[in-house]
Write an enzyme that holds these catalytic residues in place. Structure first.
Site, PDB file in Angstrom:
ATOM      1  N   THR A   1     -17.305   0.015  26.026  1.00 13.66           N
ATOM      2  CA  THR A   1     -15.897  -0.200  26.629  1.00 13.66           C
ATOM      3  C   THR A   1     -15.806   0.349  28.028  1.00 13.66           C
ATOM      4  OG1 THR A   1     -15.355   0.015  24.355  1.00 13.66           O
ATOM      5  CG2 THR A   1     -13.378   0.632  26.012  1.00 13.66           C
TER       6      THR A   1
ATOM      7  N   THR B   1     -20.003   4.287  23.435  1.00 16.59           N
ATOM      8  CA  THR B   1     -19.684   5.453  22.722  1.00 16.59           C
ATOM      9  C   THR B   1     -20.545   5.692  21.271  1.00 16.59           C
ATOM     10  OG1 THR B   1     -17.920   4.827  21.495  1.00 16.59           O
ATOM     11  CG2 THR B   1     -17.420   6.199  23.762  1.00 16.59           C
ATOM     12  N   ASP B   2     -20.821   4.501  20.797  1.00 18.35           N
ATOM     13  CA  ASP B   2     -21.297   4.644  19.423  1.00 18.35           C
ATOM     14  C   ASP B   2     -22.679   5.355  19.262  1.00 18.35           C
ATOM     15  OD1 ASP B   2     -20.384   1.492  17.865  1.00 18.35           O
ATOM     16  OD2 ASP B   2     -19.466   3.097  19.134  1.00 18.35           O
TER      17      ASP B   2
ATOM     18  N   LYS C   1     -20.926  12.035  18.332  1.00 18.79           N
ATOM     19  CA  LYS C   1     -19.669  11.244  18.194  1.00 18.79           C
ATOM     20  C   LYS C   1     -19.083  11.776  16.796  1.00 18.79           C
ATOM     21  CE  LYS C   1     -17.143   6.851  18.492  1.00 18.79           C
ATOM     22  NZ  LYS C   1     -17.342   5.452  18.768  1.00 18.79           N
TER      23      LYS C   1
HETATM   24  N1  DAS Z   1     -19.036  -1.048  20.635  1.00 18.13           N
HETATM   25  C1  DAS Z   1     -18.828   0.397  21.247  1.00 18.13           C
HETATM   26  C2  DAS Z   1     -20.001   0.644  22.114  1.00 18.13           C
HETATM   27  O1  DAS Z   1     -20.434  -0.028  22.844  1.00 18.13           O
HETATM   28  C3  DAS Z   1     -17.633   0.207  22.207  1.00 18.13           C
HETATM   29  C4  DAS Z   1     -17.575   1.585  23.080  1.00 18.13           C
HETATM   30  O2  DAS Z   1     -16.964   2.830  22.184  1.00 18.13           O
HETATM   31  O3  DAS Z   1     -17.867   1.709  23.966  1.00 18.13           O
HETATM   32  O4  DAS Z   1     -20.532   1.822  21.607  1.00 18.13           O
END
Ligand code: DAS
Length: 425
Positions: free
Chosen positions: A86, A163-164, A241
């Site tokens: 993101t 972030t995942d 996370k």
């Molecule tokens: N799908 C998520 C990732 O790329 C989007 C995000 O949170 O950055 O981890």
């Protein structure tokens, strides 16, 4: 014909909507259109309900190429490596197009305030959402980071990342860089830049500030609270996370964060950290044949047979409580673990509680497990033990040596003791 970026009025059977026609995200069905309302929120409208789409104002032409950014000799230089996610994507309202932020100009346009703290250079290394990042990507990324770290004028490296799985990458890079002469800071965003609540901007500023500090660690820089007040700098092997969508989703586990970073440039150190080494050392030798297995009631012990048959070299079990697994009756895993270890597979125990540490001597059931030769991973997070075992097996397959290295604190992943104050900090 309306195109992404145009200001449109969508007249449906019972309502009229006004907003910017957005490019259709792949995840939406093809019979949906998306418009961005004045409020900044997007809505999807099913085409079968649409009577008419009126173009109110055509999108402005694509902006001319931005001018190069002036370098400020008085400021350090930070290198930003993009991997996707993101934070690396941006909606251009003039065209409605979504494009990845890859160049230094893109990042400076995204958040001009970063130039107050450092000169920026940028490079795209990957362009994937982080749920698709794999161990080969970690190796590729580490080599690119190493190149940037060794450039004389670079004071630190920021990695923009989804972030995942950001904490997996942060943990693996922590083991891949046993020595660091400059900081490495991973940063992501929970909210995309086209939303009023986007965390991108403050996360980017704080990560650039962090990358100019004399901290010789791999760290994660994300919102500390739901507000835009400050970010936490988390140790790369003690962070996870912990929420699907909150801006302060990343929490240090079993430890306080290293520091608070404020968008005005202030840093408040909270705990001891590793000082800078005289040079950078890179070790990308990993063994990918490691599995991470969640233990749950009713689990079929035959699951372990799969990893034995597929010739895995390591299994991390996410046990319950202090590191328990089923040890009695038809669901017992003891025999399977014994046969895996007999075949030379390193079996390690972590806890799905995430907080606290495993203890092999408290309950008799655990002693049965200890006698199998399973390795208890102290207060290590399961994901950290997973990447650490890949790193260790890249050095040795001898189980006694593997055990010694897994129990050794290499990069702050193991605490000799835990303060009660760090629970849910
Ligand atoms: N799908 C998520 C990732 O790329 C989007 C995000 O949170 O950055 O981890």
């Amino acid at each position: 014909m309306a195109k992404p970026g145009d200001l449109v009025e969508v007249i449906t059977k019972n309502k009229t909507y006004k907003g910017i026609l957005m490019p259709k995200p792949e995840i939406l069905k093809s019979n949906t259109i998306v418009i961005k309302l004045n409020s900044g929120y997007n809505i999807g409208i099913d085409k079968k309900n649409i009577k008419k789409i009126k173009v109110i104002k055509k999108a402005k032409k694509k902006k001319a190429r931005r001018k190069k950014i002036k370098q400020n000799k008085k400021l350090p230089t930070v290198s930003i490596l993009s991997t996707g996610g993101t934070i690396s994507s941006k909606v251009d309202y003039t065209t409605g197009g979504t494009y990845a932020s890859l160049t230094a100009e893109d990042f400076v346009e995204l958040e001009p305030k970063i130039l107050k703290f450092a000169n920026i250079r940028a490079k795209q290394v990957l362009q994937i959402m982080s749920e698709d990042v794999n161990p080969d990507d970690w190796v590729k990324l580490a080599k690119e980071v190493y190149k940037e770290l060794n450039k004389k004028d670079v004071s630190g490296v920021v990695i923009t990342h989804g972030t995942d799985t950001l904490h997996y990458t942060a943990a693996m890079l922590s083991f891949m860089f046993p020595k660091l002469s400059k900081p490495i800071v991973l940063v992501g965003a929970q909210r995309s830049t086209d939303r009023g609540s986007s965390d991108t901007f403050m996360n980017l500023i704080c990560s650039v500030i962090a990358a100019t500090q004399r901290i010789g660690e791999v760290m994660v820089c994300m919102h500390a609270t739901p507000n835009d007040d400050f970010c936490y700098l988390h140790r790369g092997t003690k962070v996870r996370k912990m929420h699907t969508s909150r801006r302060d989703a990343f929490r240090s586990i079993n430890q306080f964060p290293i520091a608070k970073v404020f968008p005005d440039g202030r840093i408040e150190i909270l705990i001891d950290y590793k000082k800078l080494d005289g040079k950078n050392e890179l070790d990308t030798k990993i063994d990918k044949k490691v599995a991470l297995v969640y233990i749950y009631p009713g689990m079929n012990p035959k699951i372990i047979d799969y990893y034995i048959k597929q010739r895995y070299h390591g299994i991390i079990l996410m046990g319950t409580g202090l590191g328990h697994i089923p040890t009695t009756g038809k669901d017992s895993l003891i025999l399977k673990i014994r046969s895996a270890i007999k075949k030379g597979i390193a079996v390690c125990i972590t806890s799905q509680c995430l907080y606290g540490r495993t203890h092999e001597f408290v309950y008799s059931n655990l002693r049965k497990l200890e006698n199998t030769g399973a390795i208890f991973c102290e207060d290590m997070l399961p994901e950290v033990a997973y990447v650490k075992l890949m790193h260790v097996l890249g050095k040795t397959k001898k189980l006694d040596k593997v055990k010694e290295l897994m129990k050794k604190n290499m990069t702050g992943e193991i605490n000799p003791s835990l303060s009660p104050k760090v629970f849910l900090v």
